[in-house]
Design an enzyme around this catalytic site. Structure first.
Site, PDB file in Angstrom:
ATOM      1  N   GLN A 122       5.869   1.535  -3.653  1.00 40.15           N
ATOM      2  CA  GLN A 122       6.577   1.471  -4.924  1.00 40.15           C
ATOM      3  C   GLN A 122       6.694   2.867  -5.517  1.00 40.15           C
ATOM      4  OE1 GLN A 122       4.245  -0.008  -8.138  1.00 40.15           O
ATOM      5  NE2 GLN A 122       5.964  -0.886  -9.245  1.00 40.15           N
ATOM      6  N   GLY A 123       7.899   3.364  -5.695  1.00 44.20           N
ATOM      7  CA  GLY A 123       8.129   4.690  -6.254  1.00 44.20           C
ATOM      8  C   GLY A 123       8.498   4.622  -7.721  1.00 44.20           C
ATOM      9  N   TYR A 124       7.501   4.433  -8.569  1.00 43.49           N
ATOM     10  CA  TYR A 124       7.733   4.358 -10.019  1.00 43.49           C
ATOM     11  C   TYR A 124       7.122   5.570 -10.720  1.00 43.49           C
ATOM     12  CZ  TYR A 124       9.528  -0.486 -10.182  1.00 43.49           C
ATOM     13  OH  TYR A 124      10.281  -1.622 -10.060  1.00 43.49           O
ATOM     14  N   SER A 125       5.788   5.615 -10.791  1.00 46.16           N
ATOM     15  CA  SER A 125       5.100   6.632 -11.594  1.00 46.16           C
ATOM     16  C   SER A 125       5.389   8.042 -11.098  1.00 46.16           C
ATOM     17  CB  SER A 125       3.586   6.390 -11.563  1.00 46.16           C
ATOM     18  OG  SER A 125       3.261   5.161 -12.156  1.00 46.16           O
ATOM     19  N   GLU A 240       3.996  -7.918 -10.420  1.00 50.51           N
ATOM     20  CA  GLU A 240       2.768  -7.144 -10.262  1.00 50.51           C
ATOM     21  C   GLU A 240       1.730  -7.589 -11.275  1.00 50.51           C
ATOM     22  OE1 GLU A 240       1.224  -2.510  -9.989  1.00 50.51           O
ATOM     23  OE2 GLU A 240       3.115  -2.942 -10.984  1.00 50.51           O
TER      24      GLU A 240
END
Length: 394
Positions: A122-125, A240
């Site tokens: 997951q590429g969020y933060s 999540e």
């Protein structure tokens, strides 16, 4: 509240238990990957796993029924049978694609993800965008038929093993920050991607920082439309938070805590005779039971077609707070073993030092899926209708 399941669900519980007795193999072969894979396929065929996914995508395509889903989770948990695969691909991306993805995306990605053939991160933060996720700076520019992505992601779970990333990227720089994001799928096995594992205080290397330097992804590898990434990501974060805040997970942790206290008794430490330990165990059990009965209420509301509303917003925060109390008491019970190096692999988890991972990990759960303070703001603003802070409105 009537807590009886009724004849229909009692019959279903008996059916699931009978299946597990026949299909879940003896202990000496339970760790074999082939045995686990075979069991999962049998469970899918019976309609017990991936119930919400159509058969053409690898699911069992069952009608929505929160009570049956709960019976399955509890029955599988009692015998430690394999449930649905874990990880951001299965728990977050696949449900998001099912709800918001194009048909070709569902056909290409959901089945292999559920079967564990491809792994996602997951590429969020980012370094400057964690709780305030909409401030992210990773850019995506459309050049012909490809998006060109440049930026950095942080705390990216399993990036060192991932085949693909689902990422929030700023594609509309002139738009307001929440409206300028798009949800892109990115192949991790290409030039321009650098993954650097981050060593945790437990010794594990589960998280990573990821650098994207002119990385390319096809134009149609976007979920939703341009600038709709924030809305799509909220779908992902809901899944999540549901995973992090589940009552079943909390109950399992509390059960292990009670066993730890009993083990201390057997080893000569009269832990259960100590008033402070007994009182804290009672307090934690009260919280655990409250969470369970809240989940019953939410299940009843779902069965009646009603949204849980404010109650549902509390799940993740409550689960985090209970986890903290469990970790704090465990730290007291293991005493000097808490100074040991925590085991890096599950195979090493034989003594009380295995609790060190749980104790340290309880700090991270307060951040994963939305920091606890952000959760409190969500509860206050969306659930209770309270005004935002003056600083936020400026």
């Amino acid at each position: 509240m009537d807590l009886e399941l009724g004849s229909e669900y009692e019959a279903f519980r008996t059916e699931v238990a009978a299946f597990l007795r026949l299909a879940w193999p003896p202990k000496h072969i339970q760790d074999l990957p082939s045995a686990v894979a075979q069991f999962r396929q049998a469970a899918i065929a019976r309609g017990y796993l991936y119930r919400g996914f159509p058969k053409r995508y690898g699911g069992s395509e069952q009608p929505a029924d929160p009570m049956r889903a709960r019976i399955i989770r509890e029955a599988f948990g009692r015998v430690s049978a394999p449930k649905e695969l874990e990880g951001p691909g299965v728990s977050m991306l696949a449900p998001t694609l099912l709800g918001r993805g194009a048909e070709w995306q569902k056909e290409r990605f959901i089945g292999p993800t559920l079967r564990g053939e491809i792994v996602w991160c997951q590429g969020y933060s980012e370094p400057g965008a964690g709780s305030d996720l909409a401030s992210l700076k990773t850019r995506g520019v459309l050049e012909g038929d490809e998006w060109v992505v440049t930026g950095q992601k942080l705390w990216t779970t399993m990036a060192h093993r991932a085949d693909f990333m689902f990422a929030l990227v700023r594609t509309e720089p002139e738009a307001p920050k929440h409206s300028g994001l798009s949800y892109l799928l990115i192949d991790m096995k290409q030039p321009g991607i650098t993954v650097r594992p981050l060593k945790q205080m437990t010794g594990e290397r589960e998280f990573n920082e990821v650098f994207l330097d002119g990385v390319r992804t096809p134009k149609d590898w976007i979920v939703g439309g341009r600038g709709e990434g924030w809305d799509v990501s909220r779908t992902t974060l809901k899944h999540e938070r549901d995973t992090v805040g589940g009552a079943t997970r909390t109950e399992a942790m509390f059960g292990r805590l009670v066993e730890l206290a009993r083990a201390a008794e057997r080893d000569g430490d009269p832990a259960l005779q100590r008033d402070d330990v007994r009182q804290e165990l009672a307090r934690i059990e009260a919280y655990v039971l409250a969470q369970r009965y809240s989940s019953y209420r939410q299940a009843s509301m779902e069965l009646a077609g009603a949204a849980p509303g404010l109650i549902g917003l509390l799940n993740k925060l409550n689960g985090t707070l209970i986890g903290h109390r469990i970790a704090n008491l465990a730290q007291d019970l293991i005493a000097d073993a808490g100074l040991s190096m925590p085991p890096v692999s599950r195979a090493e988890n034989r003594g009380p030092e295995k609790w060190v991972n749980q104790i340290m990990g309880s700090l991270g759960v307060a951040i994963a899926g939305g920091a606890s303070n952000i959760q409190r703001n969500v509860i206050a603003e969306r659930g209770l209708g309270l005004p935002r802070d003056a600083g936020d409105r400026a």
